[in-house]
Structures are given as structure tokens and as C-alpha cells.
Scaffold this active site. Structure first.
Site, mmCIF file in Angstrom:
data_model
loop_
_atom_site.group_PDB
_atom_site.id
_atom_site.type_symbol
_atom_site.label_atom_id
_atom_site.label_comp_id
_atom_site.label_asym_id
_atom_site.label_seq_id
_atom_site.Cartn_x
_atom_site.Cartn_y
_atom_site.Cartn_z
ATOM 1 N N GLN A 126 44.976 20.224 109.488
ATOM 2 C CA GLN A 126 45.616 20.999 108.424
ATOM 3 C C GLN A 126 45.610 20.246 107.096
ATOM 4 O O GLN A 126 45.490 20.852 106.023
ATOM 5 C CB GLN A 126 47.038 21.378 108.841
ATOM 6 C CG GLN A 126 47.053 22.406 109.973
ATOM 7 C CD GLN A 126 48.454 22.732 110.436
ATOM 8 O OE1 GLN A 126 49.126 23.582 109.866
ATOM 9 N NE2 GLN A 126 48.905 22.038 111.476
ATOM 10 N N PHE A 145 45.353 22.194 117.358
ATOM 11 C CA PHE A 145 45.761 21.730 118.691
ATOM 12 C C PHE A 145 47.212 22.065 119.054
ATOM 13 O O PHE A 145 47.657 21.782 120.171
ATOM 14 C CB PHE A 145 45.560 20.208 118.750
ATOM 15 C CG PHE A 145 45.391 19.664 120.139
ATOM 16 C CD1 PHE A 145 44.297 20.032 120.909
ATOM 17 C CD2 PHE A 145 46.321 18.793 120.681
ATOM 18 C CE1 PHE A 145 44.135 19.536 122.203
ATOM 19 C CE2 PHE A 145 46.173 18.290 121.965
ATOM 20 C CZ PHE A 145 45.070 18.663 122.726
ATOM 21 N N GLU A 146 47.952 22.668 118.129
ATOM 22 C CA GLU A 146 49.408 22.774 118.316
ATOM 23 C C GLU A 146 49.831 23.519 119.588
ATOM 24 O O GLU A 146 50.824 23.153 120.233
ATOM 25 C CB GLU A 146 50.043 23.442 117.090
ATOM 26 C CG GLU A 146 50.184 22.543 115.883
ATOM 27 C CD GLU A 146 48.889 22.332 115.124
ATOM 28 O OE1 GLU A 146 48.871 21.512 114.185
ATOM 29 O OE2 GLU A 146 47.879 22.991 115.475
ATOM 30 N N VAL A 147 49.099 24.587 119.958
ATOM 31 C CA VAL A 147 49.534 25.366 121.117
ATOM 32 C C VAL A 147 49.523 24.528 122.392
ATOM 33 O O VAL A 147 50.280 24.792 123.337
ATOM 34 C CB VAL A 147 48.657 26.640 121.272
ATOM 35 C CG1 VAL A 147 47.267 26.301 121.761
ATOM 36 C CG2 VAL A 147 49.328 27.659 122.179
#
Length: 270
Positions: A126, A145-147
Site C-alpha cells: 500500500q 495480504f491482509e485477509v
């Protein structure tokens, strides 16, 4: 708190600011000090009249591997370490620390080129999205990659990613957390292009931009950033406003003179 000046270094050569995340032993992972240092560096460069272009990269083998592991451990207990970052007040659209660390690069009036090698995961990706141009190594690893951590991108990514890759691809990347190579990133629009030495390529590109009239470059960036974000009548009107201010200005006259005289131009900074 760690001295934030150690987290991000800034050096200047011929109008090009070389900005580097400086935590290589932690893969340039994001902690409160890194957030604060990124914001401080960006805000400082906004006010530097001699800056004509910026290159954003990471020391060591990675651009930025995302949040520090301590942040994820704290989240299990409902804590958000990024909220501890000490930041000045902001009147811009980005308010949270992570958002500001990424968005501040979009707010710079000069072009920003991100040089990405190694990992650019989660928050690291980001931050790269805040740049105008991304040059990546073919074997770089990029991911929304957050999920995978049970989270969502919250550092401007949900709003910027669809503009780059399209809404459907943005959803596919975000909802799977899959890692893409630099080669694939360039194919799908996540990166501008690849280069085996992205930092050297980014510095060369920034130097090329810095050779042109700083007033023209800033005006062009402002206009291009309006595209798709305002109606055509407003965008066309802004074009005329910018061209009217440039024609006959000292730097525009110097650009013409230098080309006719076959010499390097000597522009005046803001």
C-alpha cells in the site's frame, strides 16, 4: 520511542530525493516509529522547493514486508499499535497513521517513483501504491495480504487498487491474498514495469524527470491526478489554467531557448 529519523533516510542529489525505509534487519516492517518517520519524510519533502522528483525504496533485500509481527500479536488483544504513532494534525483525506504513511506520497507535488525488490506485502504494498510509478524486480513478491491475517487493507489500498488493476482484479487479489511476482504485477497493472535493478532504474527515471521544468512537471502531475476524478469540463478548464500560467513563464522560455540552442536547460526551482 525509537528516533523516527533512523527509520527513514532522505538524501538529495540534483533535485532527486532518495528516500529509503531503513529497517533492513526487520525487512523494513511497519511499526509506530516507521509510520511516523514515513509521514515526517513526506511532509518535509512537500515543503522542499528544490525537490524535483522522489525515489522511494527499502534498504536491504526487501521493500517492506508489511506490519511488524508485534502489531499482529497486539491485535489479538484488540490493540492497534499504529495508533501510537506520534503525528502532526492533518487536514487531508487520510487520517489514520497507516493511511497517512501511504497517502503522503500521493500528496507530493512532484513525481514519486517506487523501486520495489523482495517483499512488498500488505501495508508495504500500500505504501508503494502511493507512488506515481512503480518499478519492480521481476522476482519481487507483492501481495494484498491482509485477509490472511483476518484483516482488510486499511492504508488506502481499497480505494487505490481498483483504479490501477480494475475492480475485478482488485477483488481477486484482495480476497485471496495471493502473492504475485514482479513480472505478473507489471502484466496486470500493479507495477509500471520491471527491471532487474529497480533502484538504479528508478533513480535514472527520476533524474530524467528532474531535467525538465519543475513548474511543467508539477502542473502535469496535477492534471493527470485529476483524470477520472473530476468531470471533463472541470478537467479541461484546469488544463487551460495550467497552460496559461506556463506560457511565457521564465522556465518555459528557458525550455524553448535550450532546445533551439541545443544545450541543457537551466531551470529555476520554486
Amino acid at each position: 520511542m525509537t528516533d523516527t529519523s533512523e527509520r527513514v533516510t532522505v538524501s538529495m542529489t540534483d533535485g532527486v530525493a532518495d528516500v529509503r525505509l531503513n529497517r533492513p534487519e526487520k525487512r523494513n516492517a511497519l511499526d509506530p516509529a516507521m509510520f511516523a518517520a514515513l509521514v515526517a519524510a513526506g511532509e518535509r519533502l512537500k515543503r522542499e522547493p528544490g525537490v524535483r522528483a522522489v525515489v522511494l525504496s527499502g534498504e536491504g533485500p526487501d521493500f517492506c514486508a508489511g506490519l511488524d509481527f508485534a502489531a499482529f500479536q497486539a491485535m489479538r488483544d484488540g490493540q492497534r499499535l499504529s495508533a501510537l504513532a506520534e503525528l502532526p494534525l492533518s487536514e487531508g483525506p487520510a487520517q489514520a497513521a497507516g493511511q497517512r504513511a501511504a497517502h503522503v506520497w500521493s500528496e507530493l507535488p512532484v513525481p514519486v517513483v517506487a523501486a520495489v525488490r523482495g517483499n512488498a506485502l500488505g501495508g508495504g504494498l500500500q505504501i508503494a501504491l502511493g507512488a506515481d510509478i512503480r518499478i519492480v524486480a521481476p522476482d519481487a513478491r507483492l501481495s494484498v495480504f491482509e485477509v490472511a491475517w483476518g484483516l482488510v487493507p486499511d492504508m488506502t489500498g481499497t480505494q487505490l487498487l481498483p483504479e490501477l488493476v480494475g475492480r475485478d482484479v482488485a477483488k481477486e487479489l484482495t480476497l485471496t491474498a495471493r502473492i504475485v511476482s514482479g513480472d505478473e504485477a507489471a502484466r496486470i497493472g500493479l507495477a509500471t514495469r520491471t527491471d532487474p535493478d529497480p533502484l538504479s532504474a528508478a533513480l535514472a527515471l527520476a533524474a530524467d524527470m528532474a531535467r525538465h521544468s519543475p513548474h511543467a512537471v508539477r502542473a502535469a502531475k496535477r492534471l493527470l491526478d485529476l483524470a477520472g476524478r473530476t468531470d471533463l469540463a472541470s478537467g479541461f478548464a484546469e488544463e487551460q489554467k495550467e497552460i496559461g500560467a506556463l506560457i511565457g513563464s521564465p522556465n518555459q522560455a528557458e525550455a524553448v531557448a535550450a532546445r533551439f540552442e541545443k544545450r541543457e536547460p537551466r531551470f529555476t526551482d520554486l
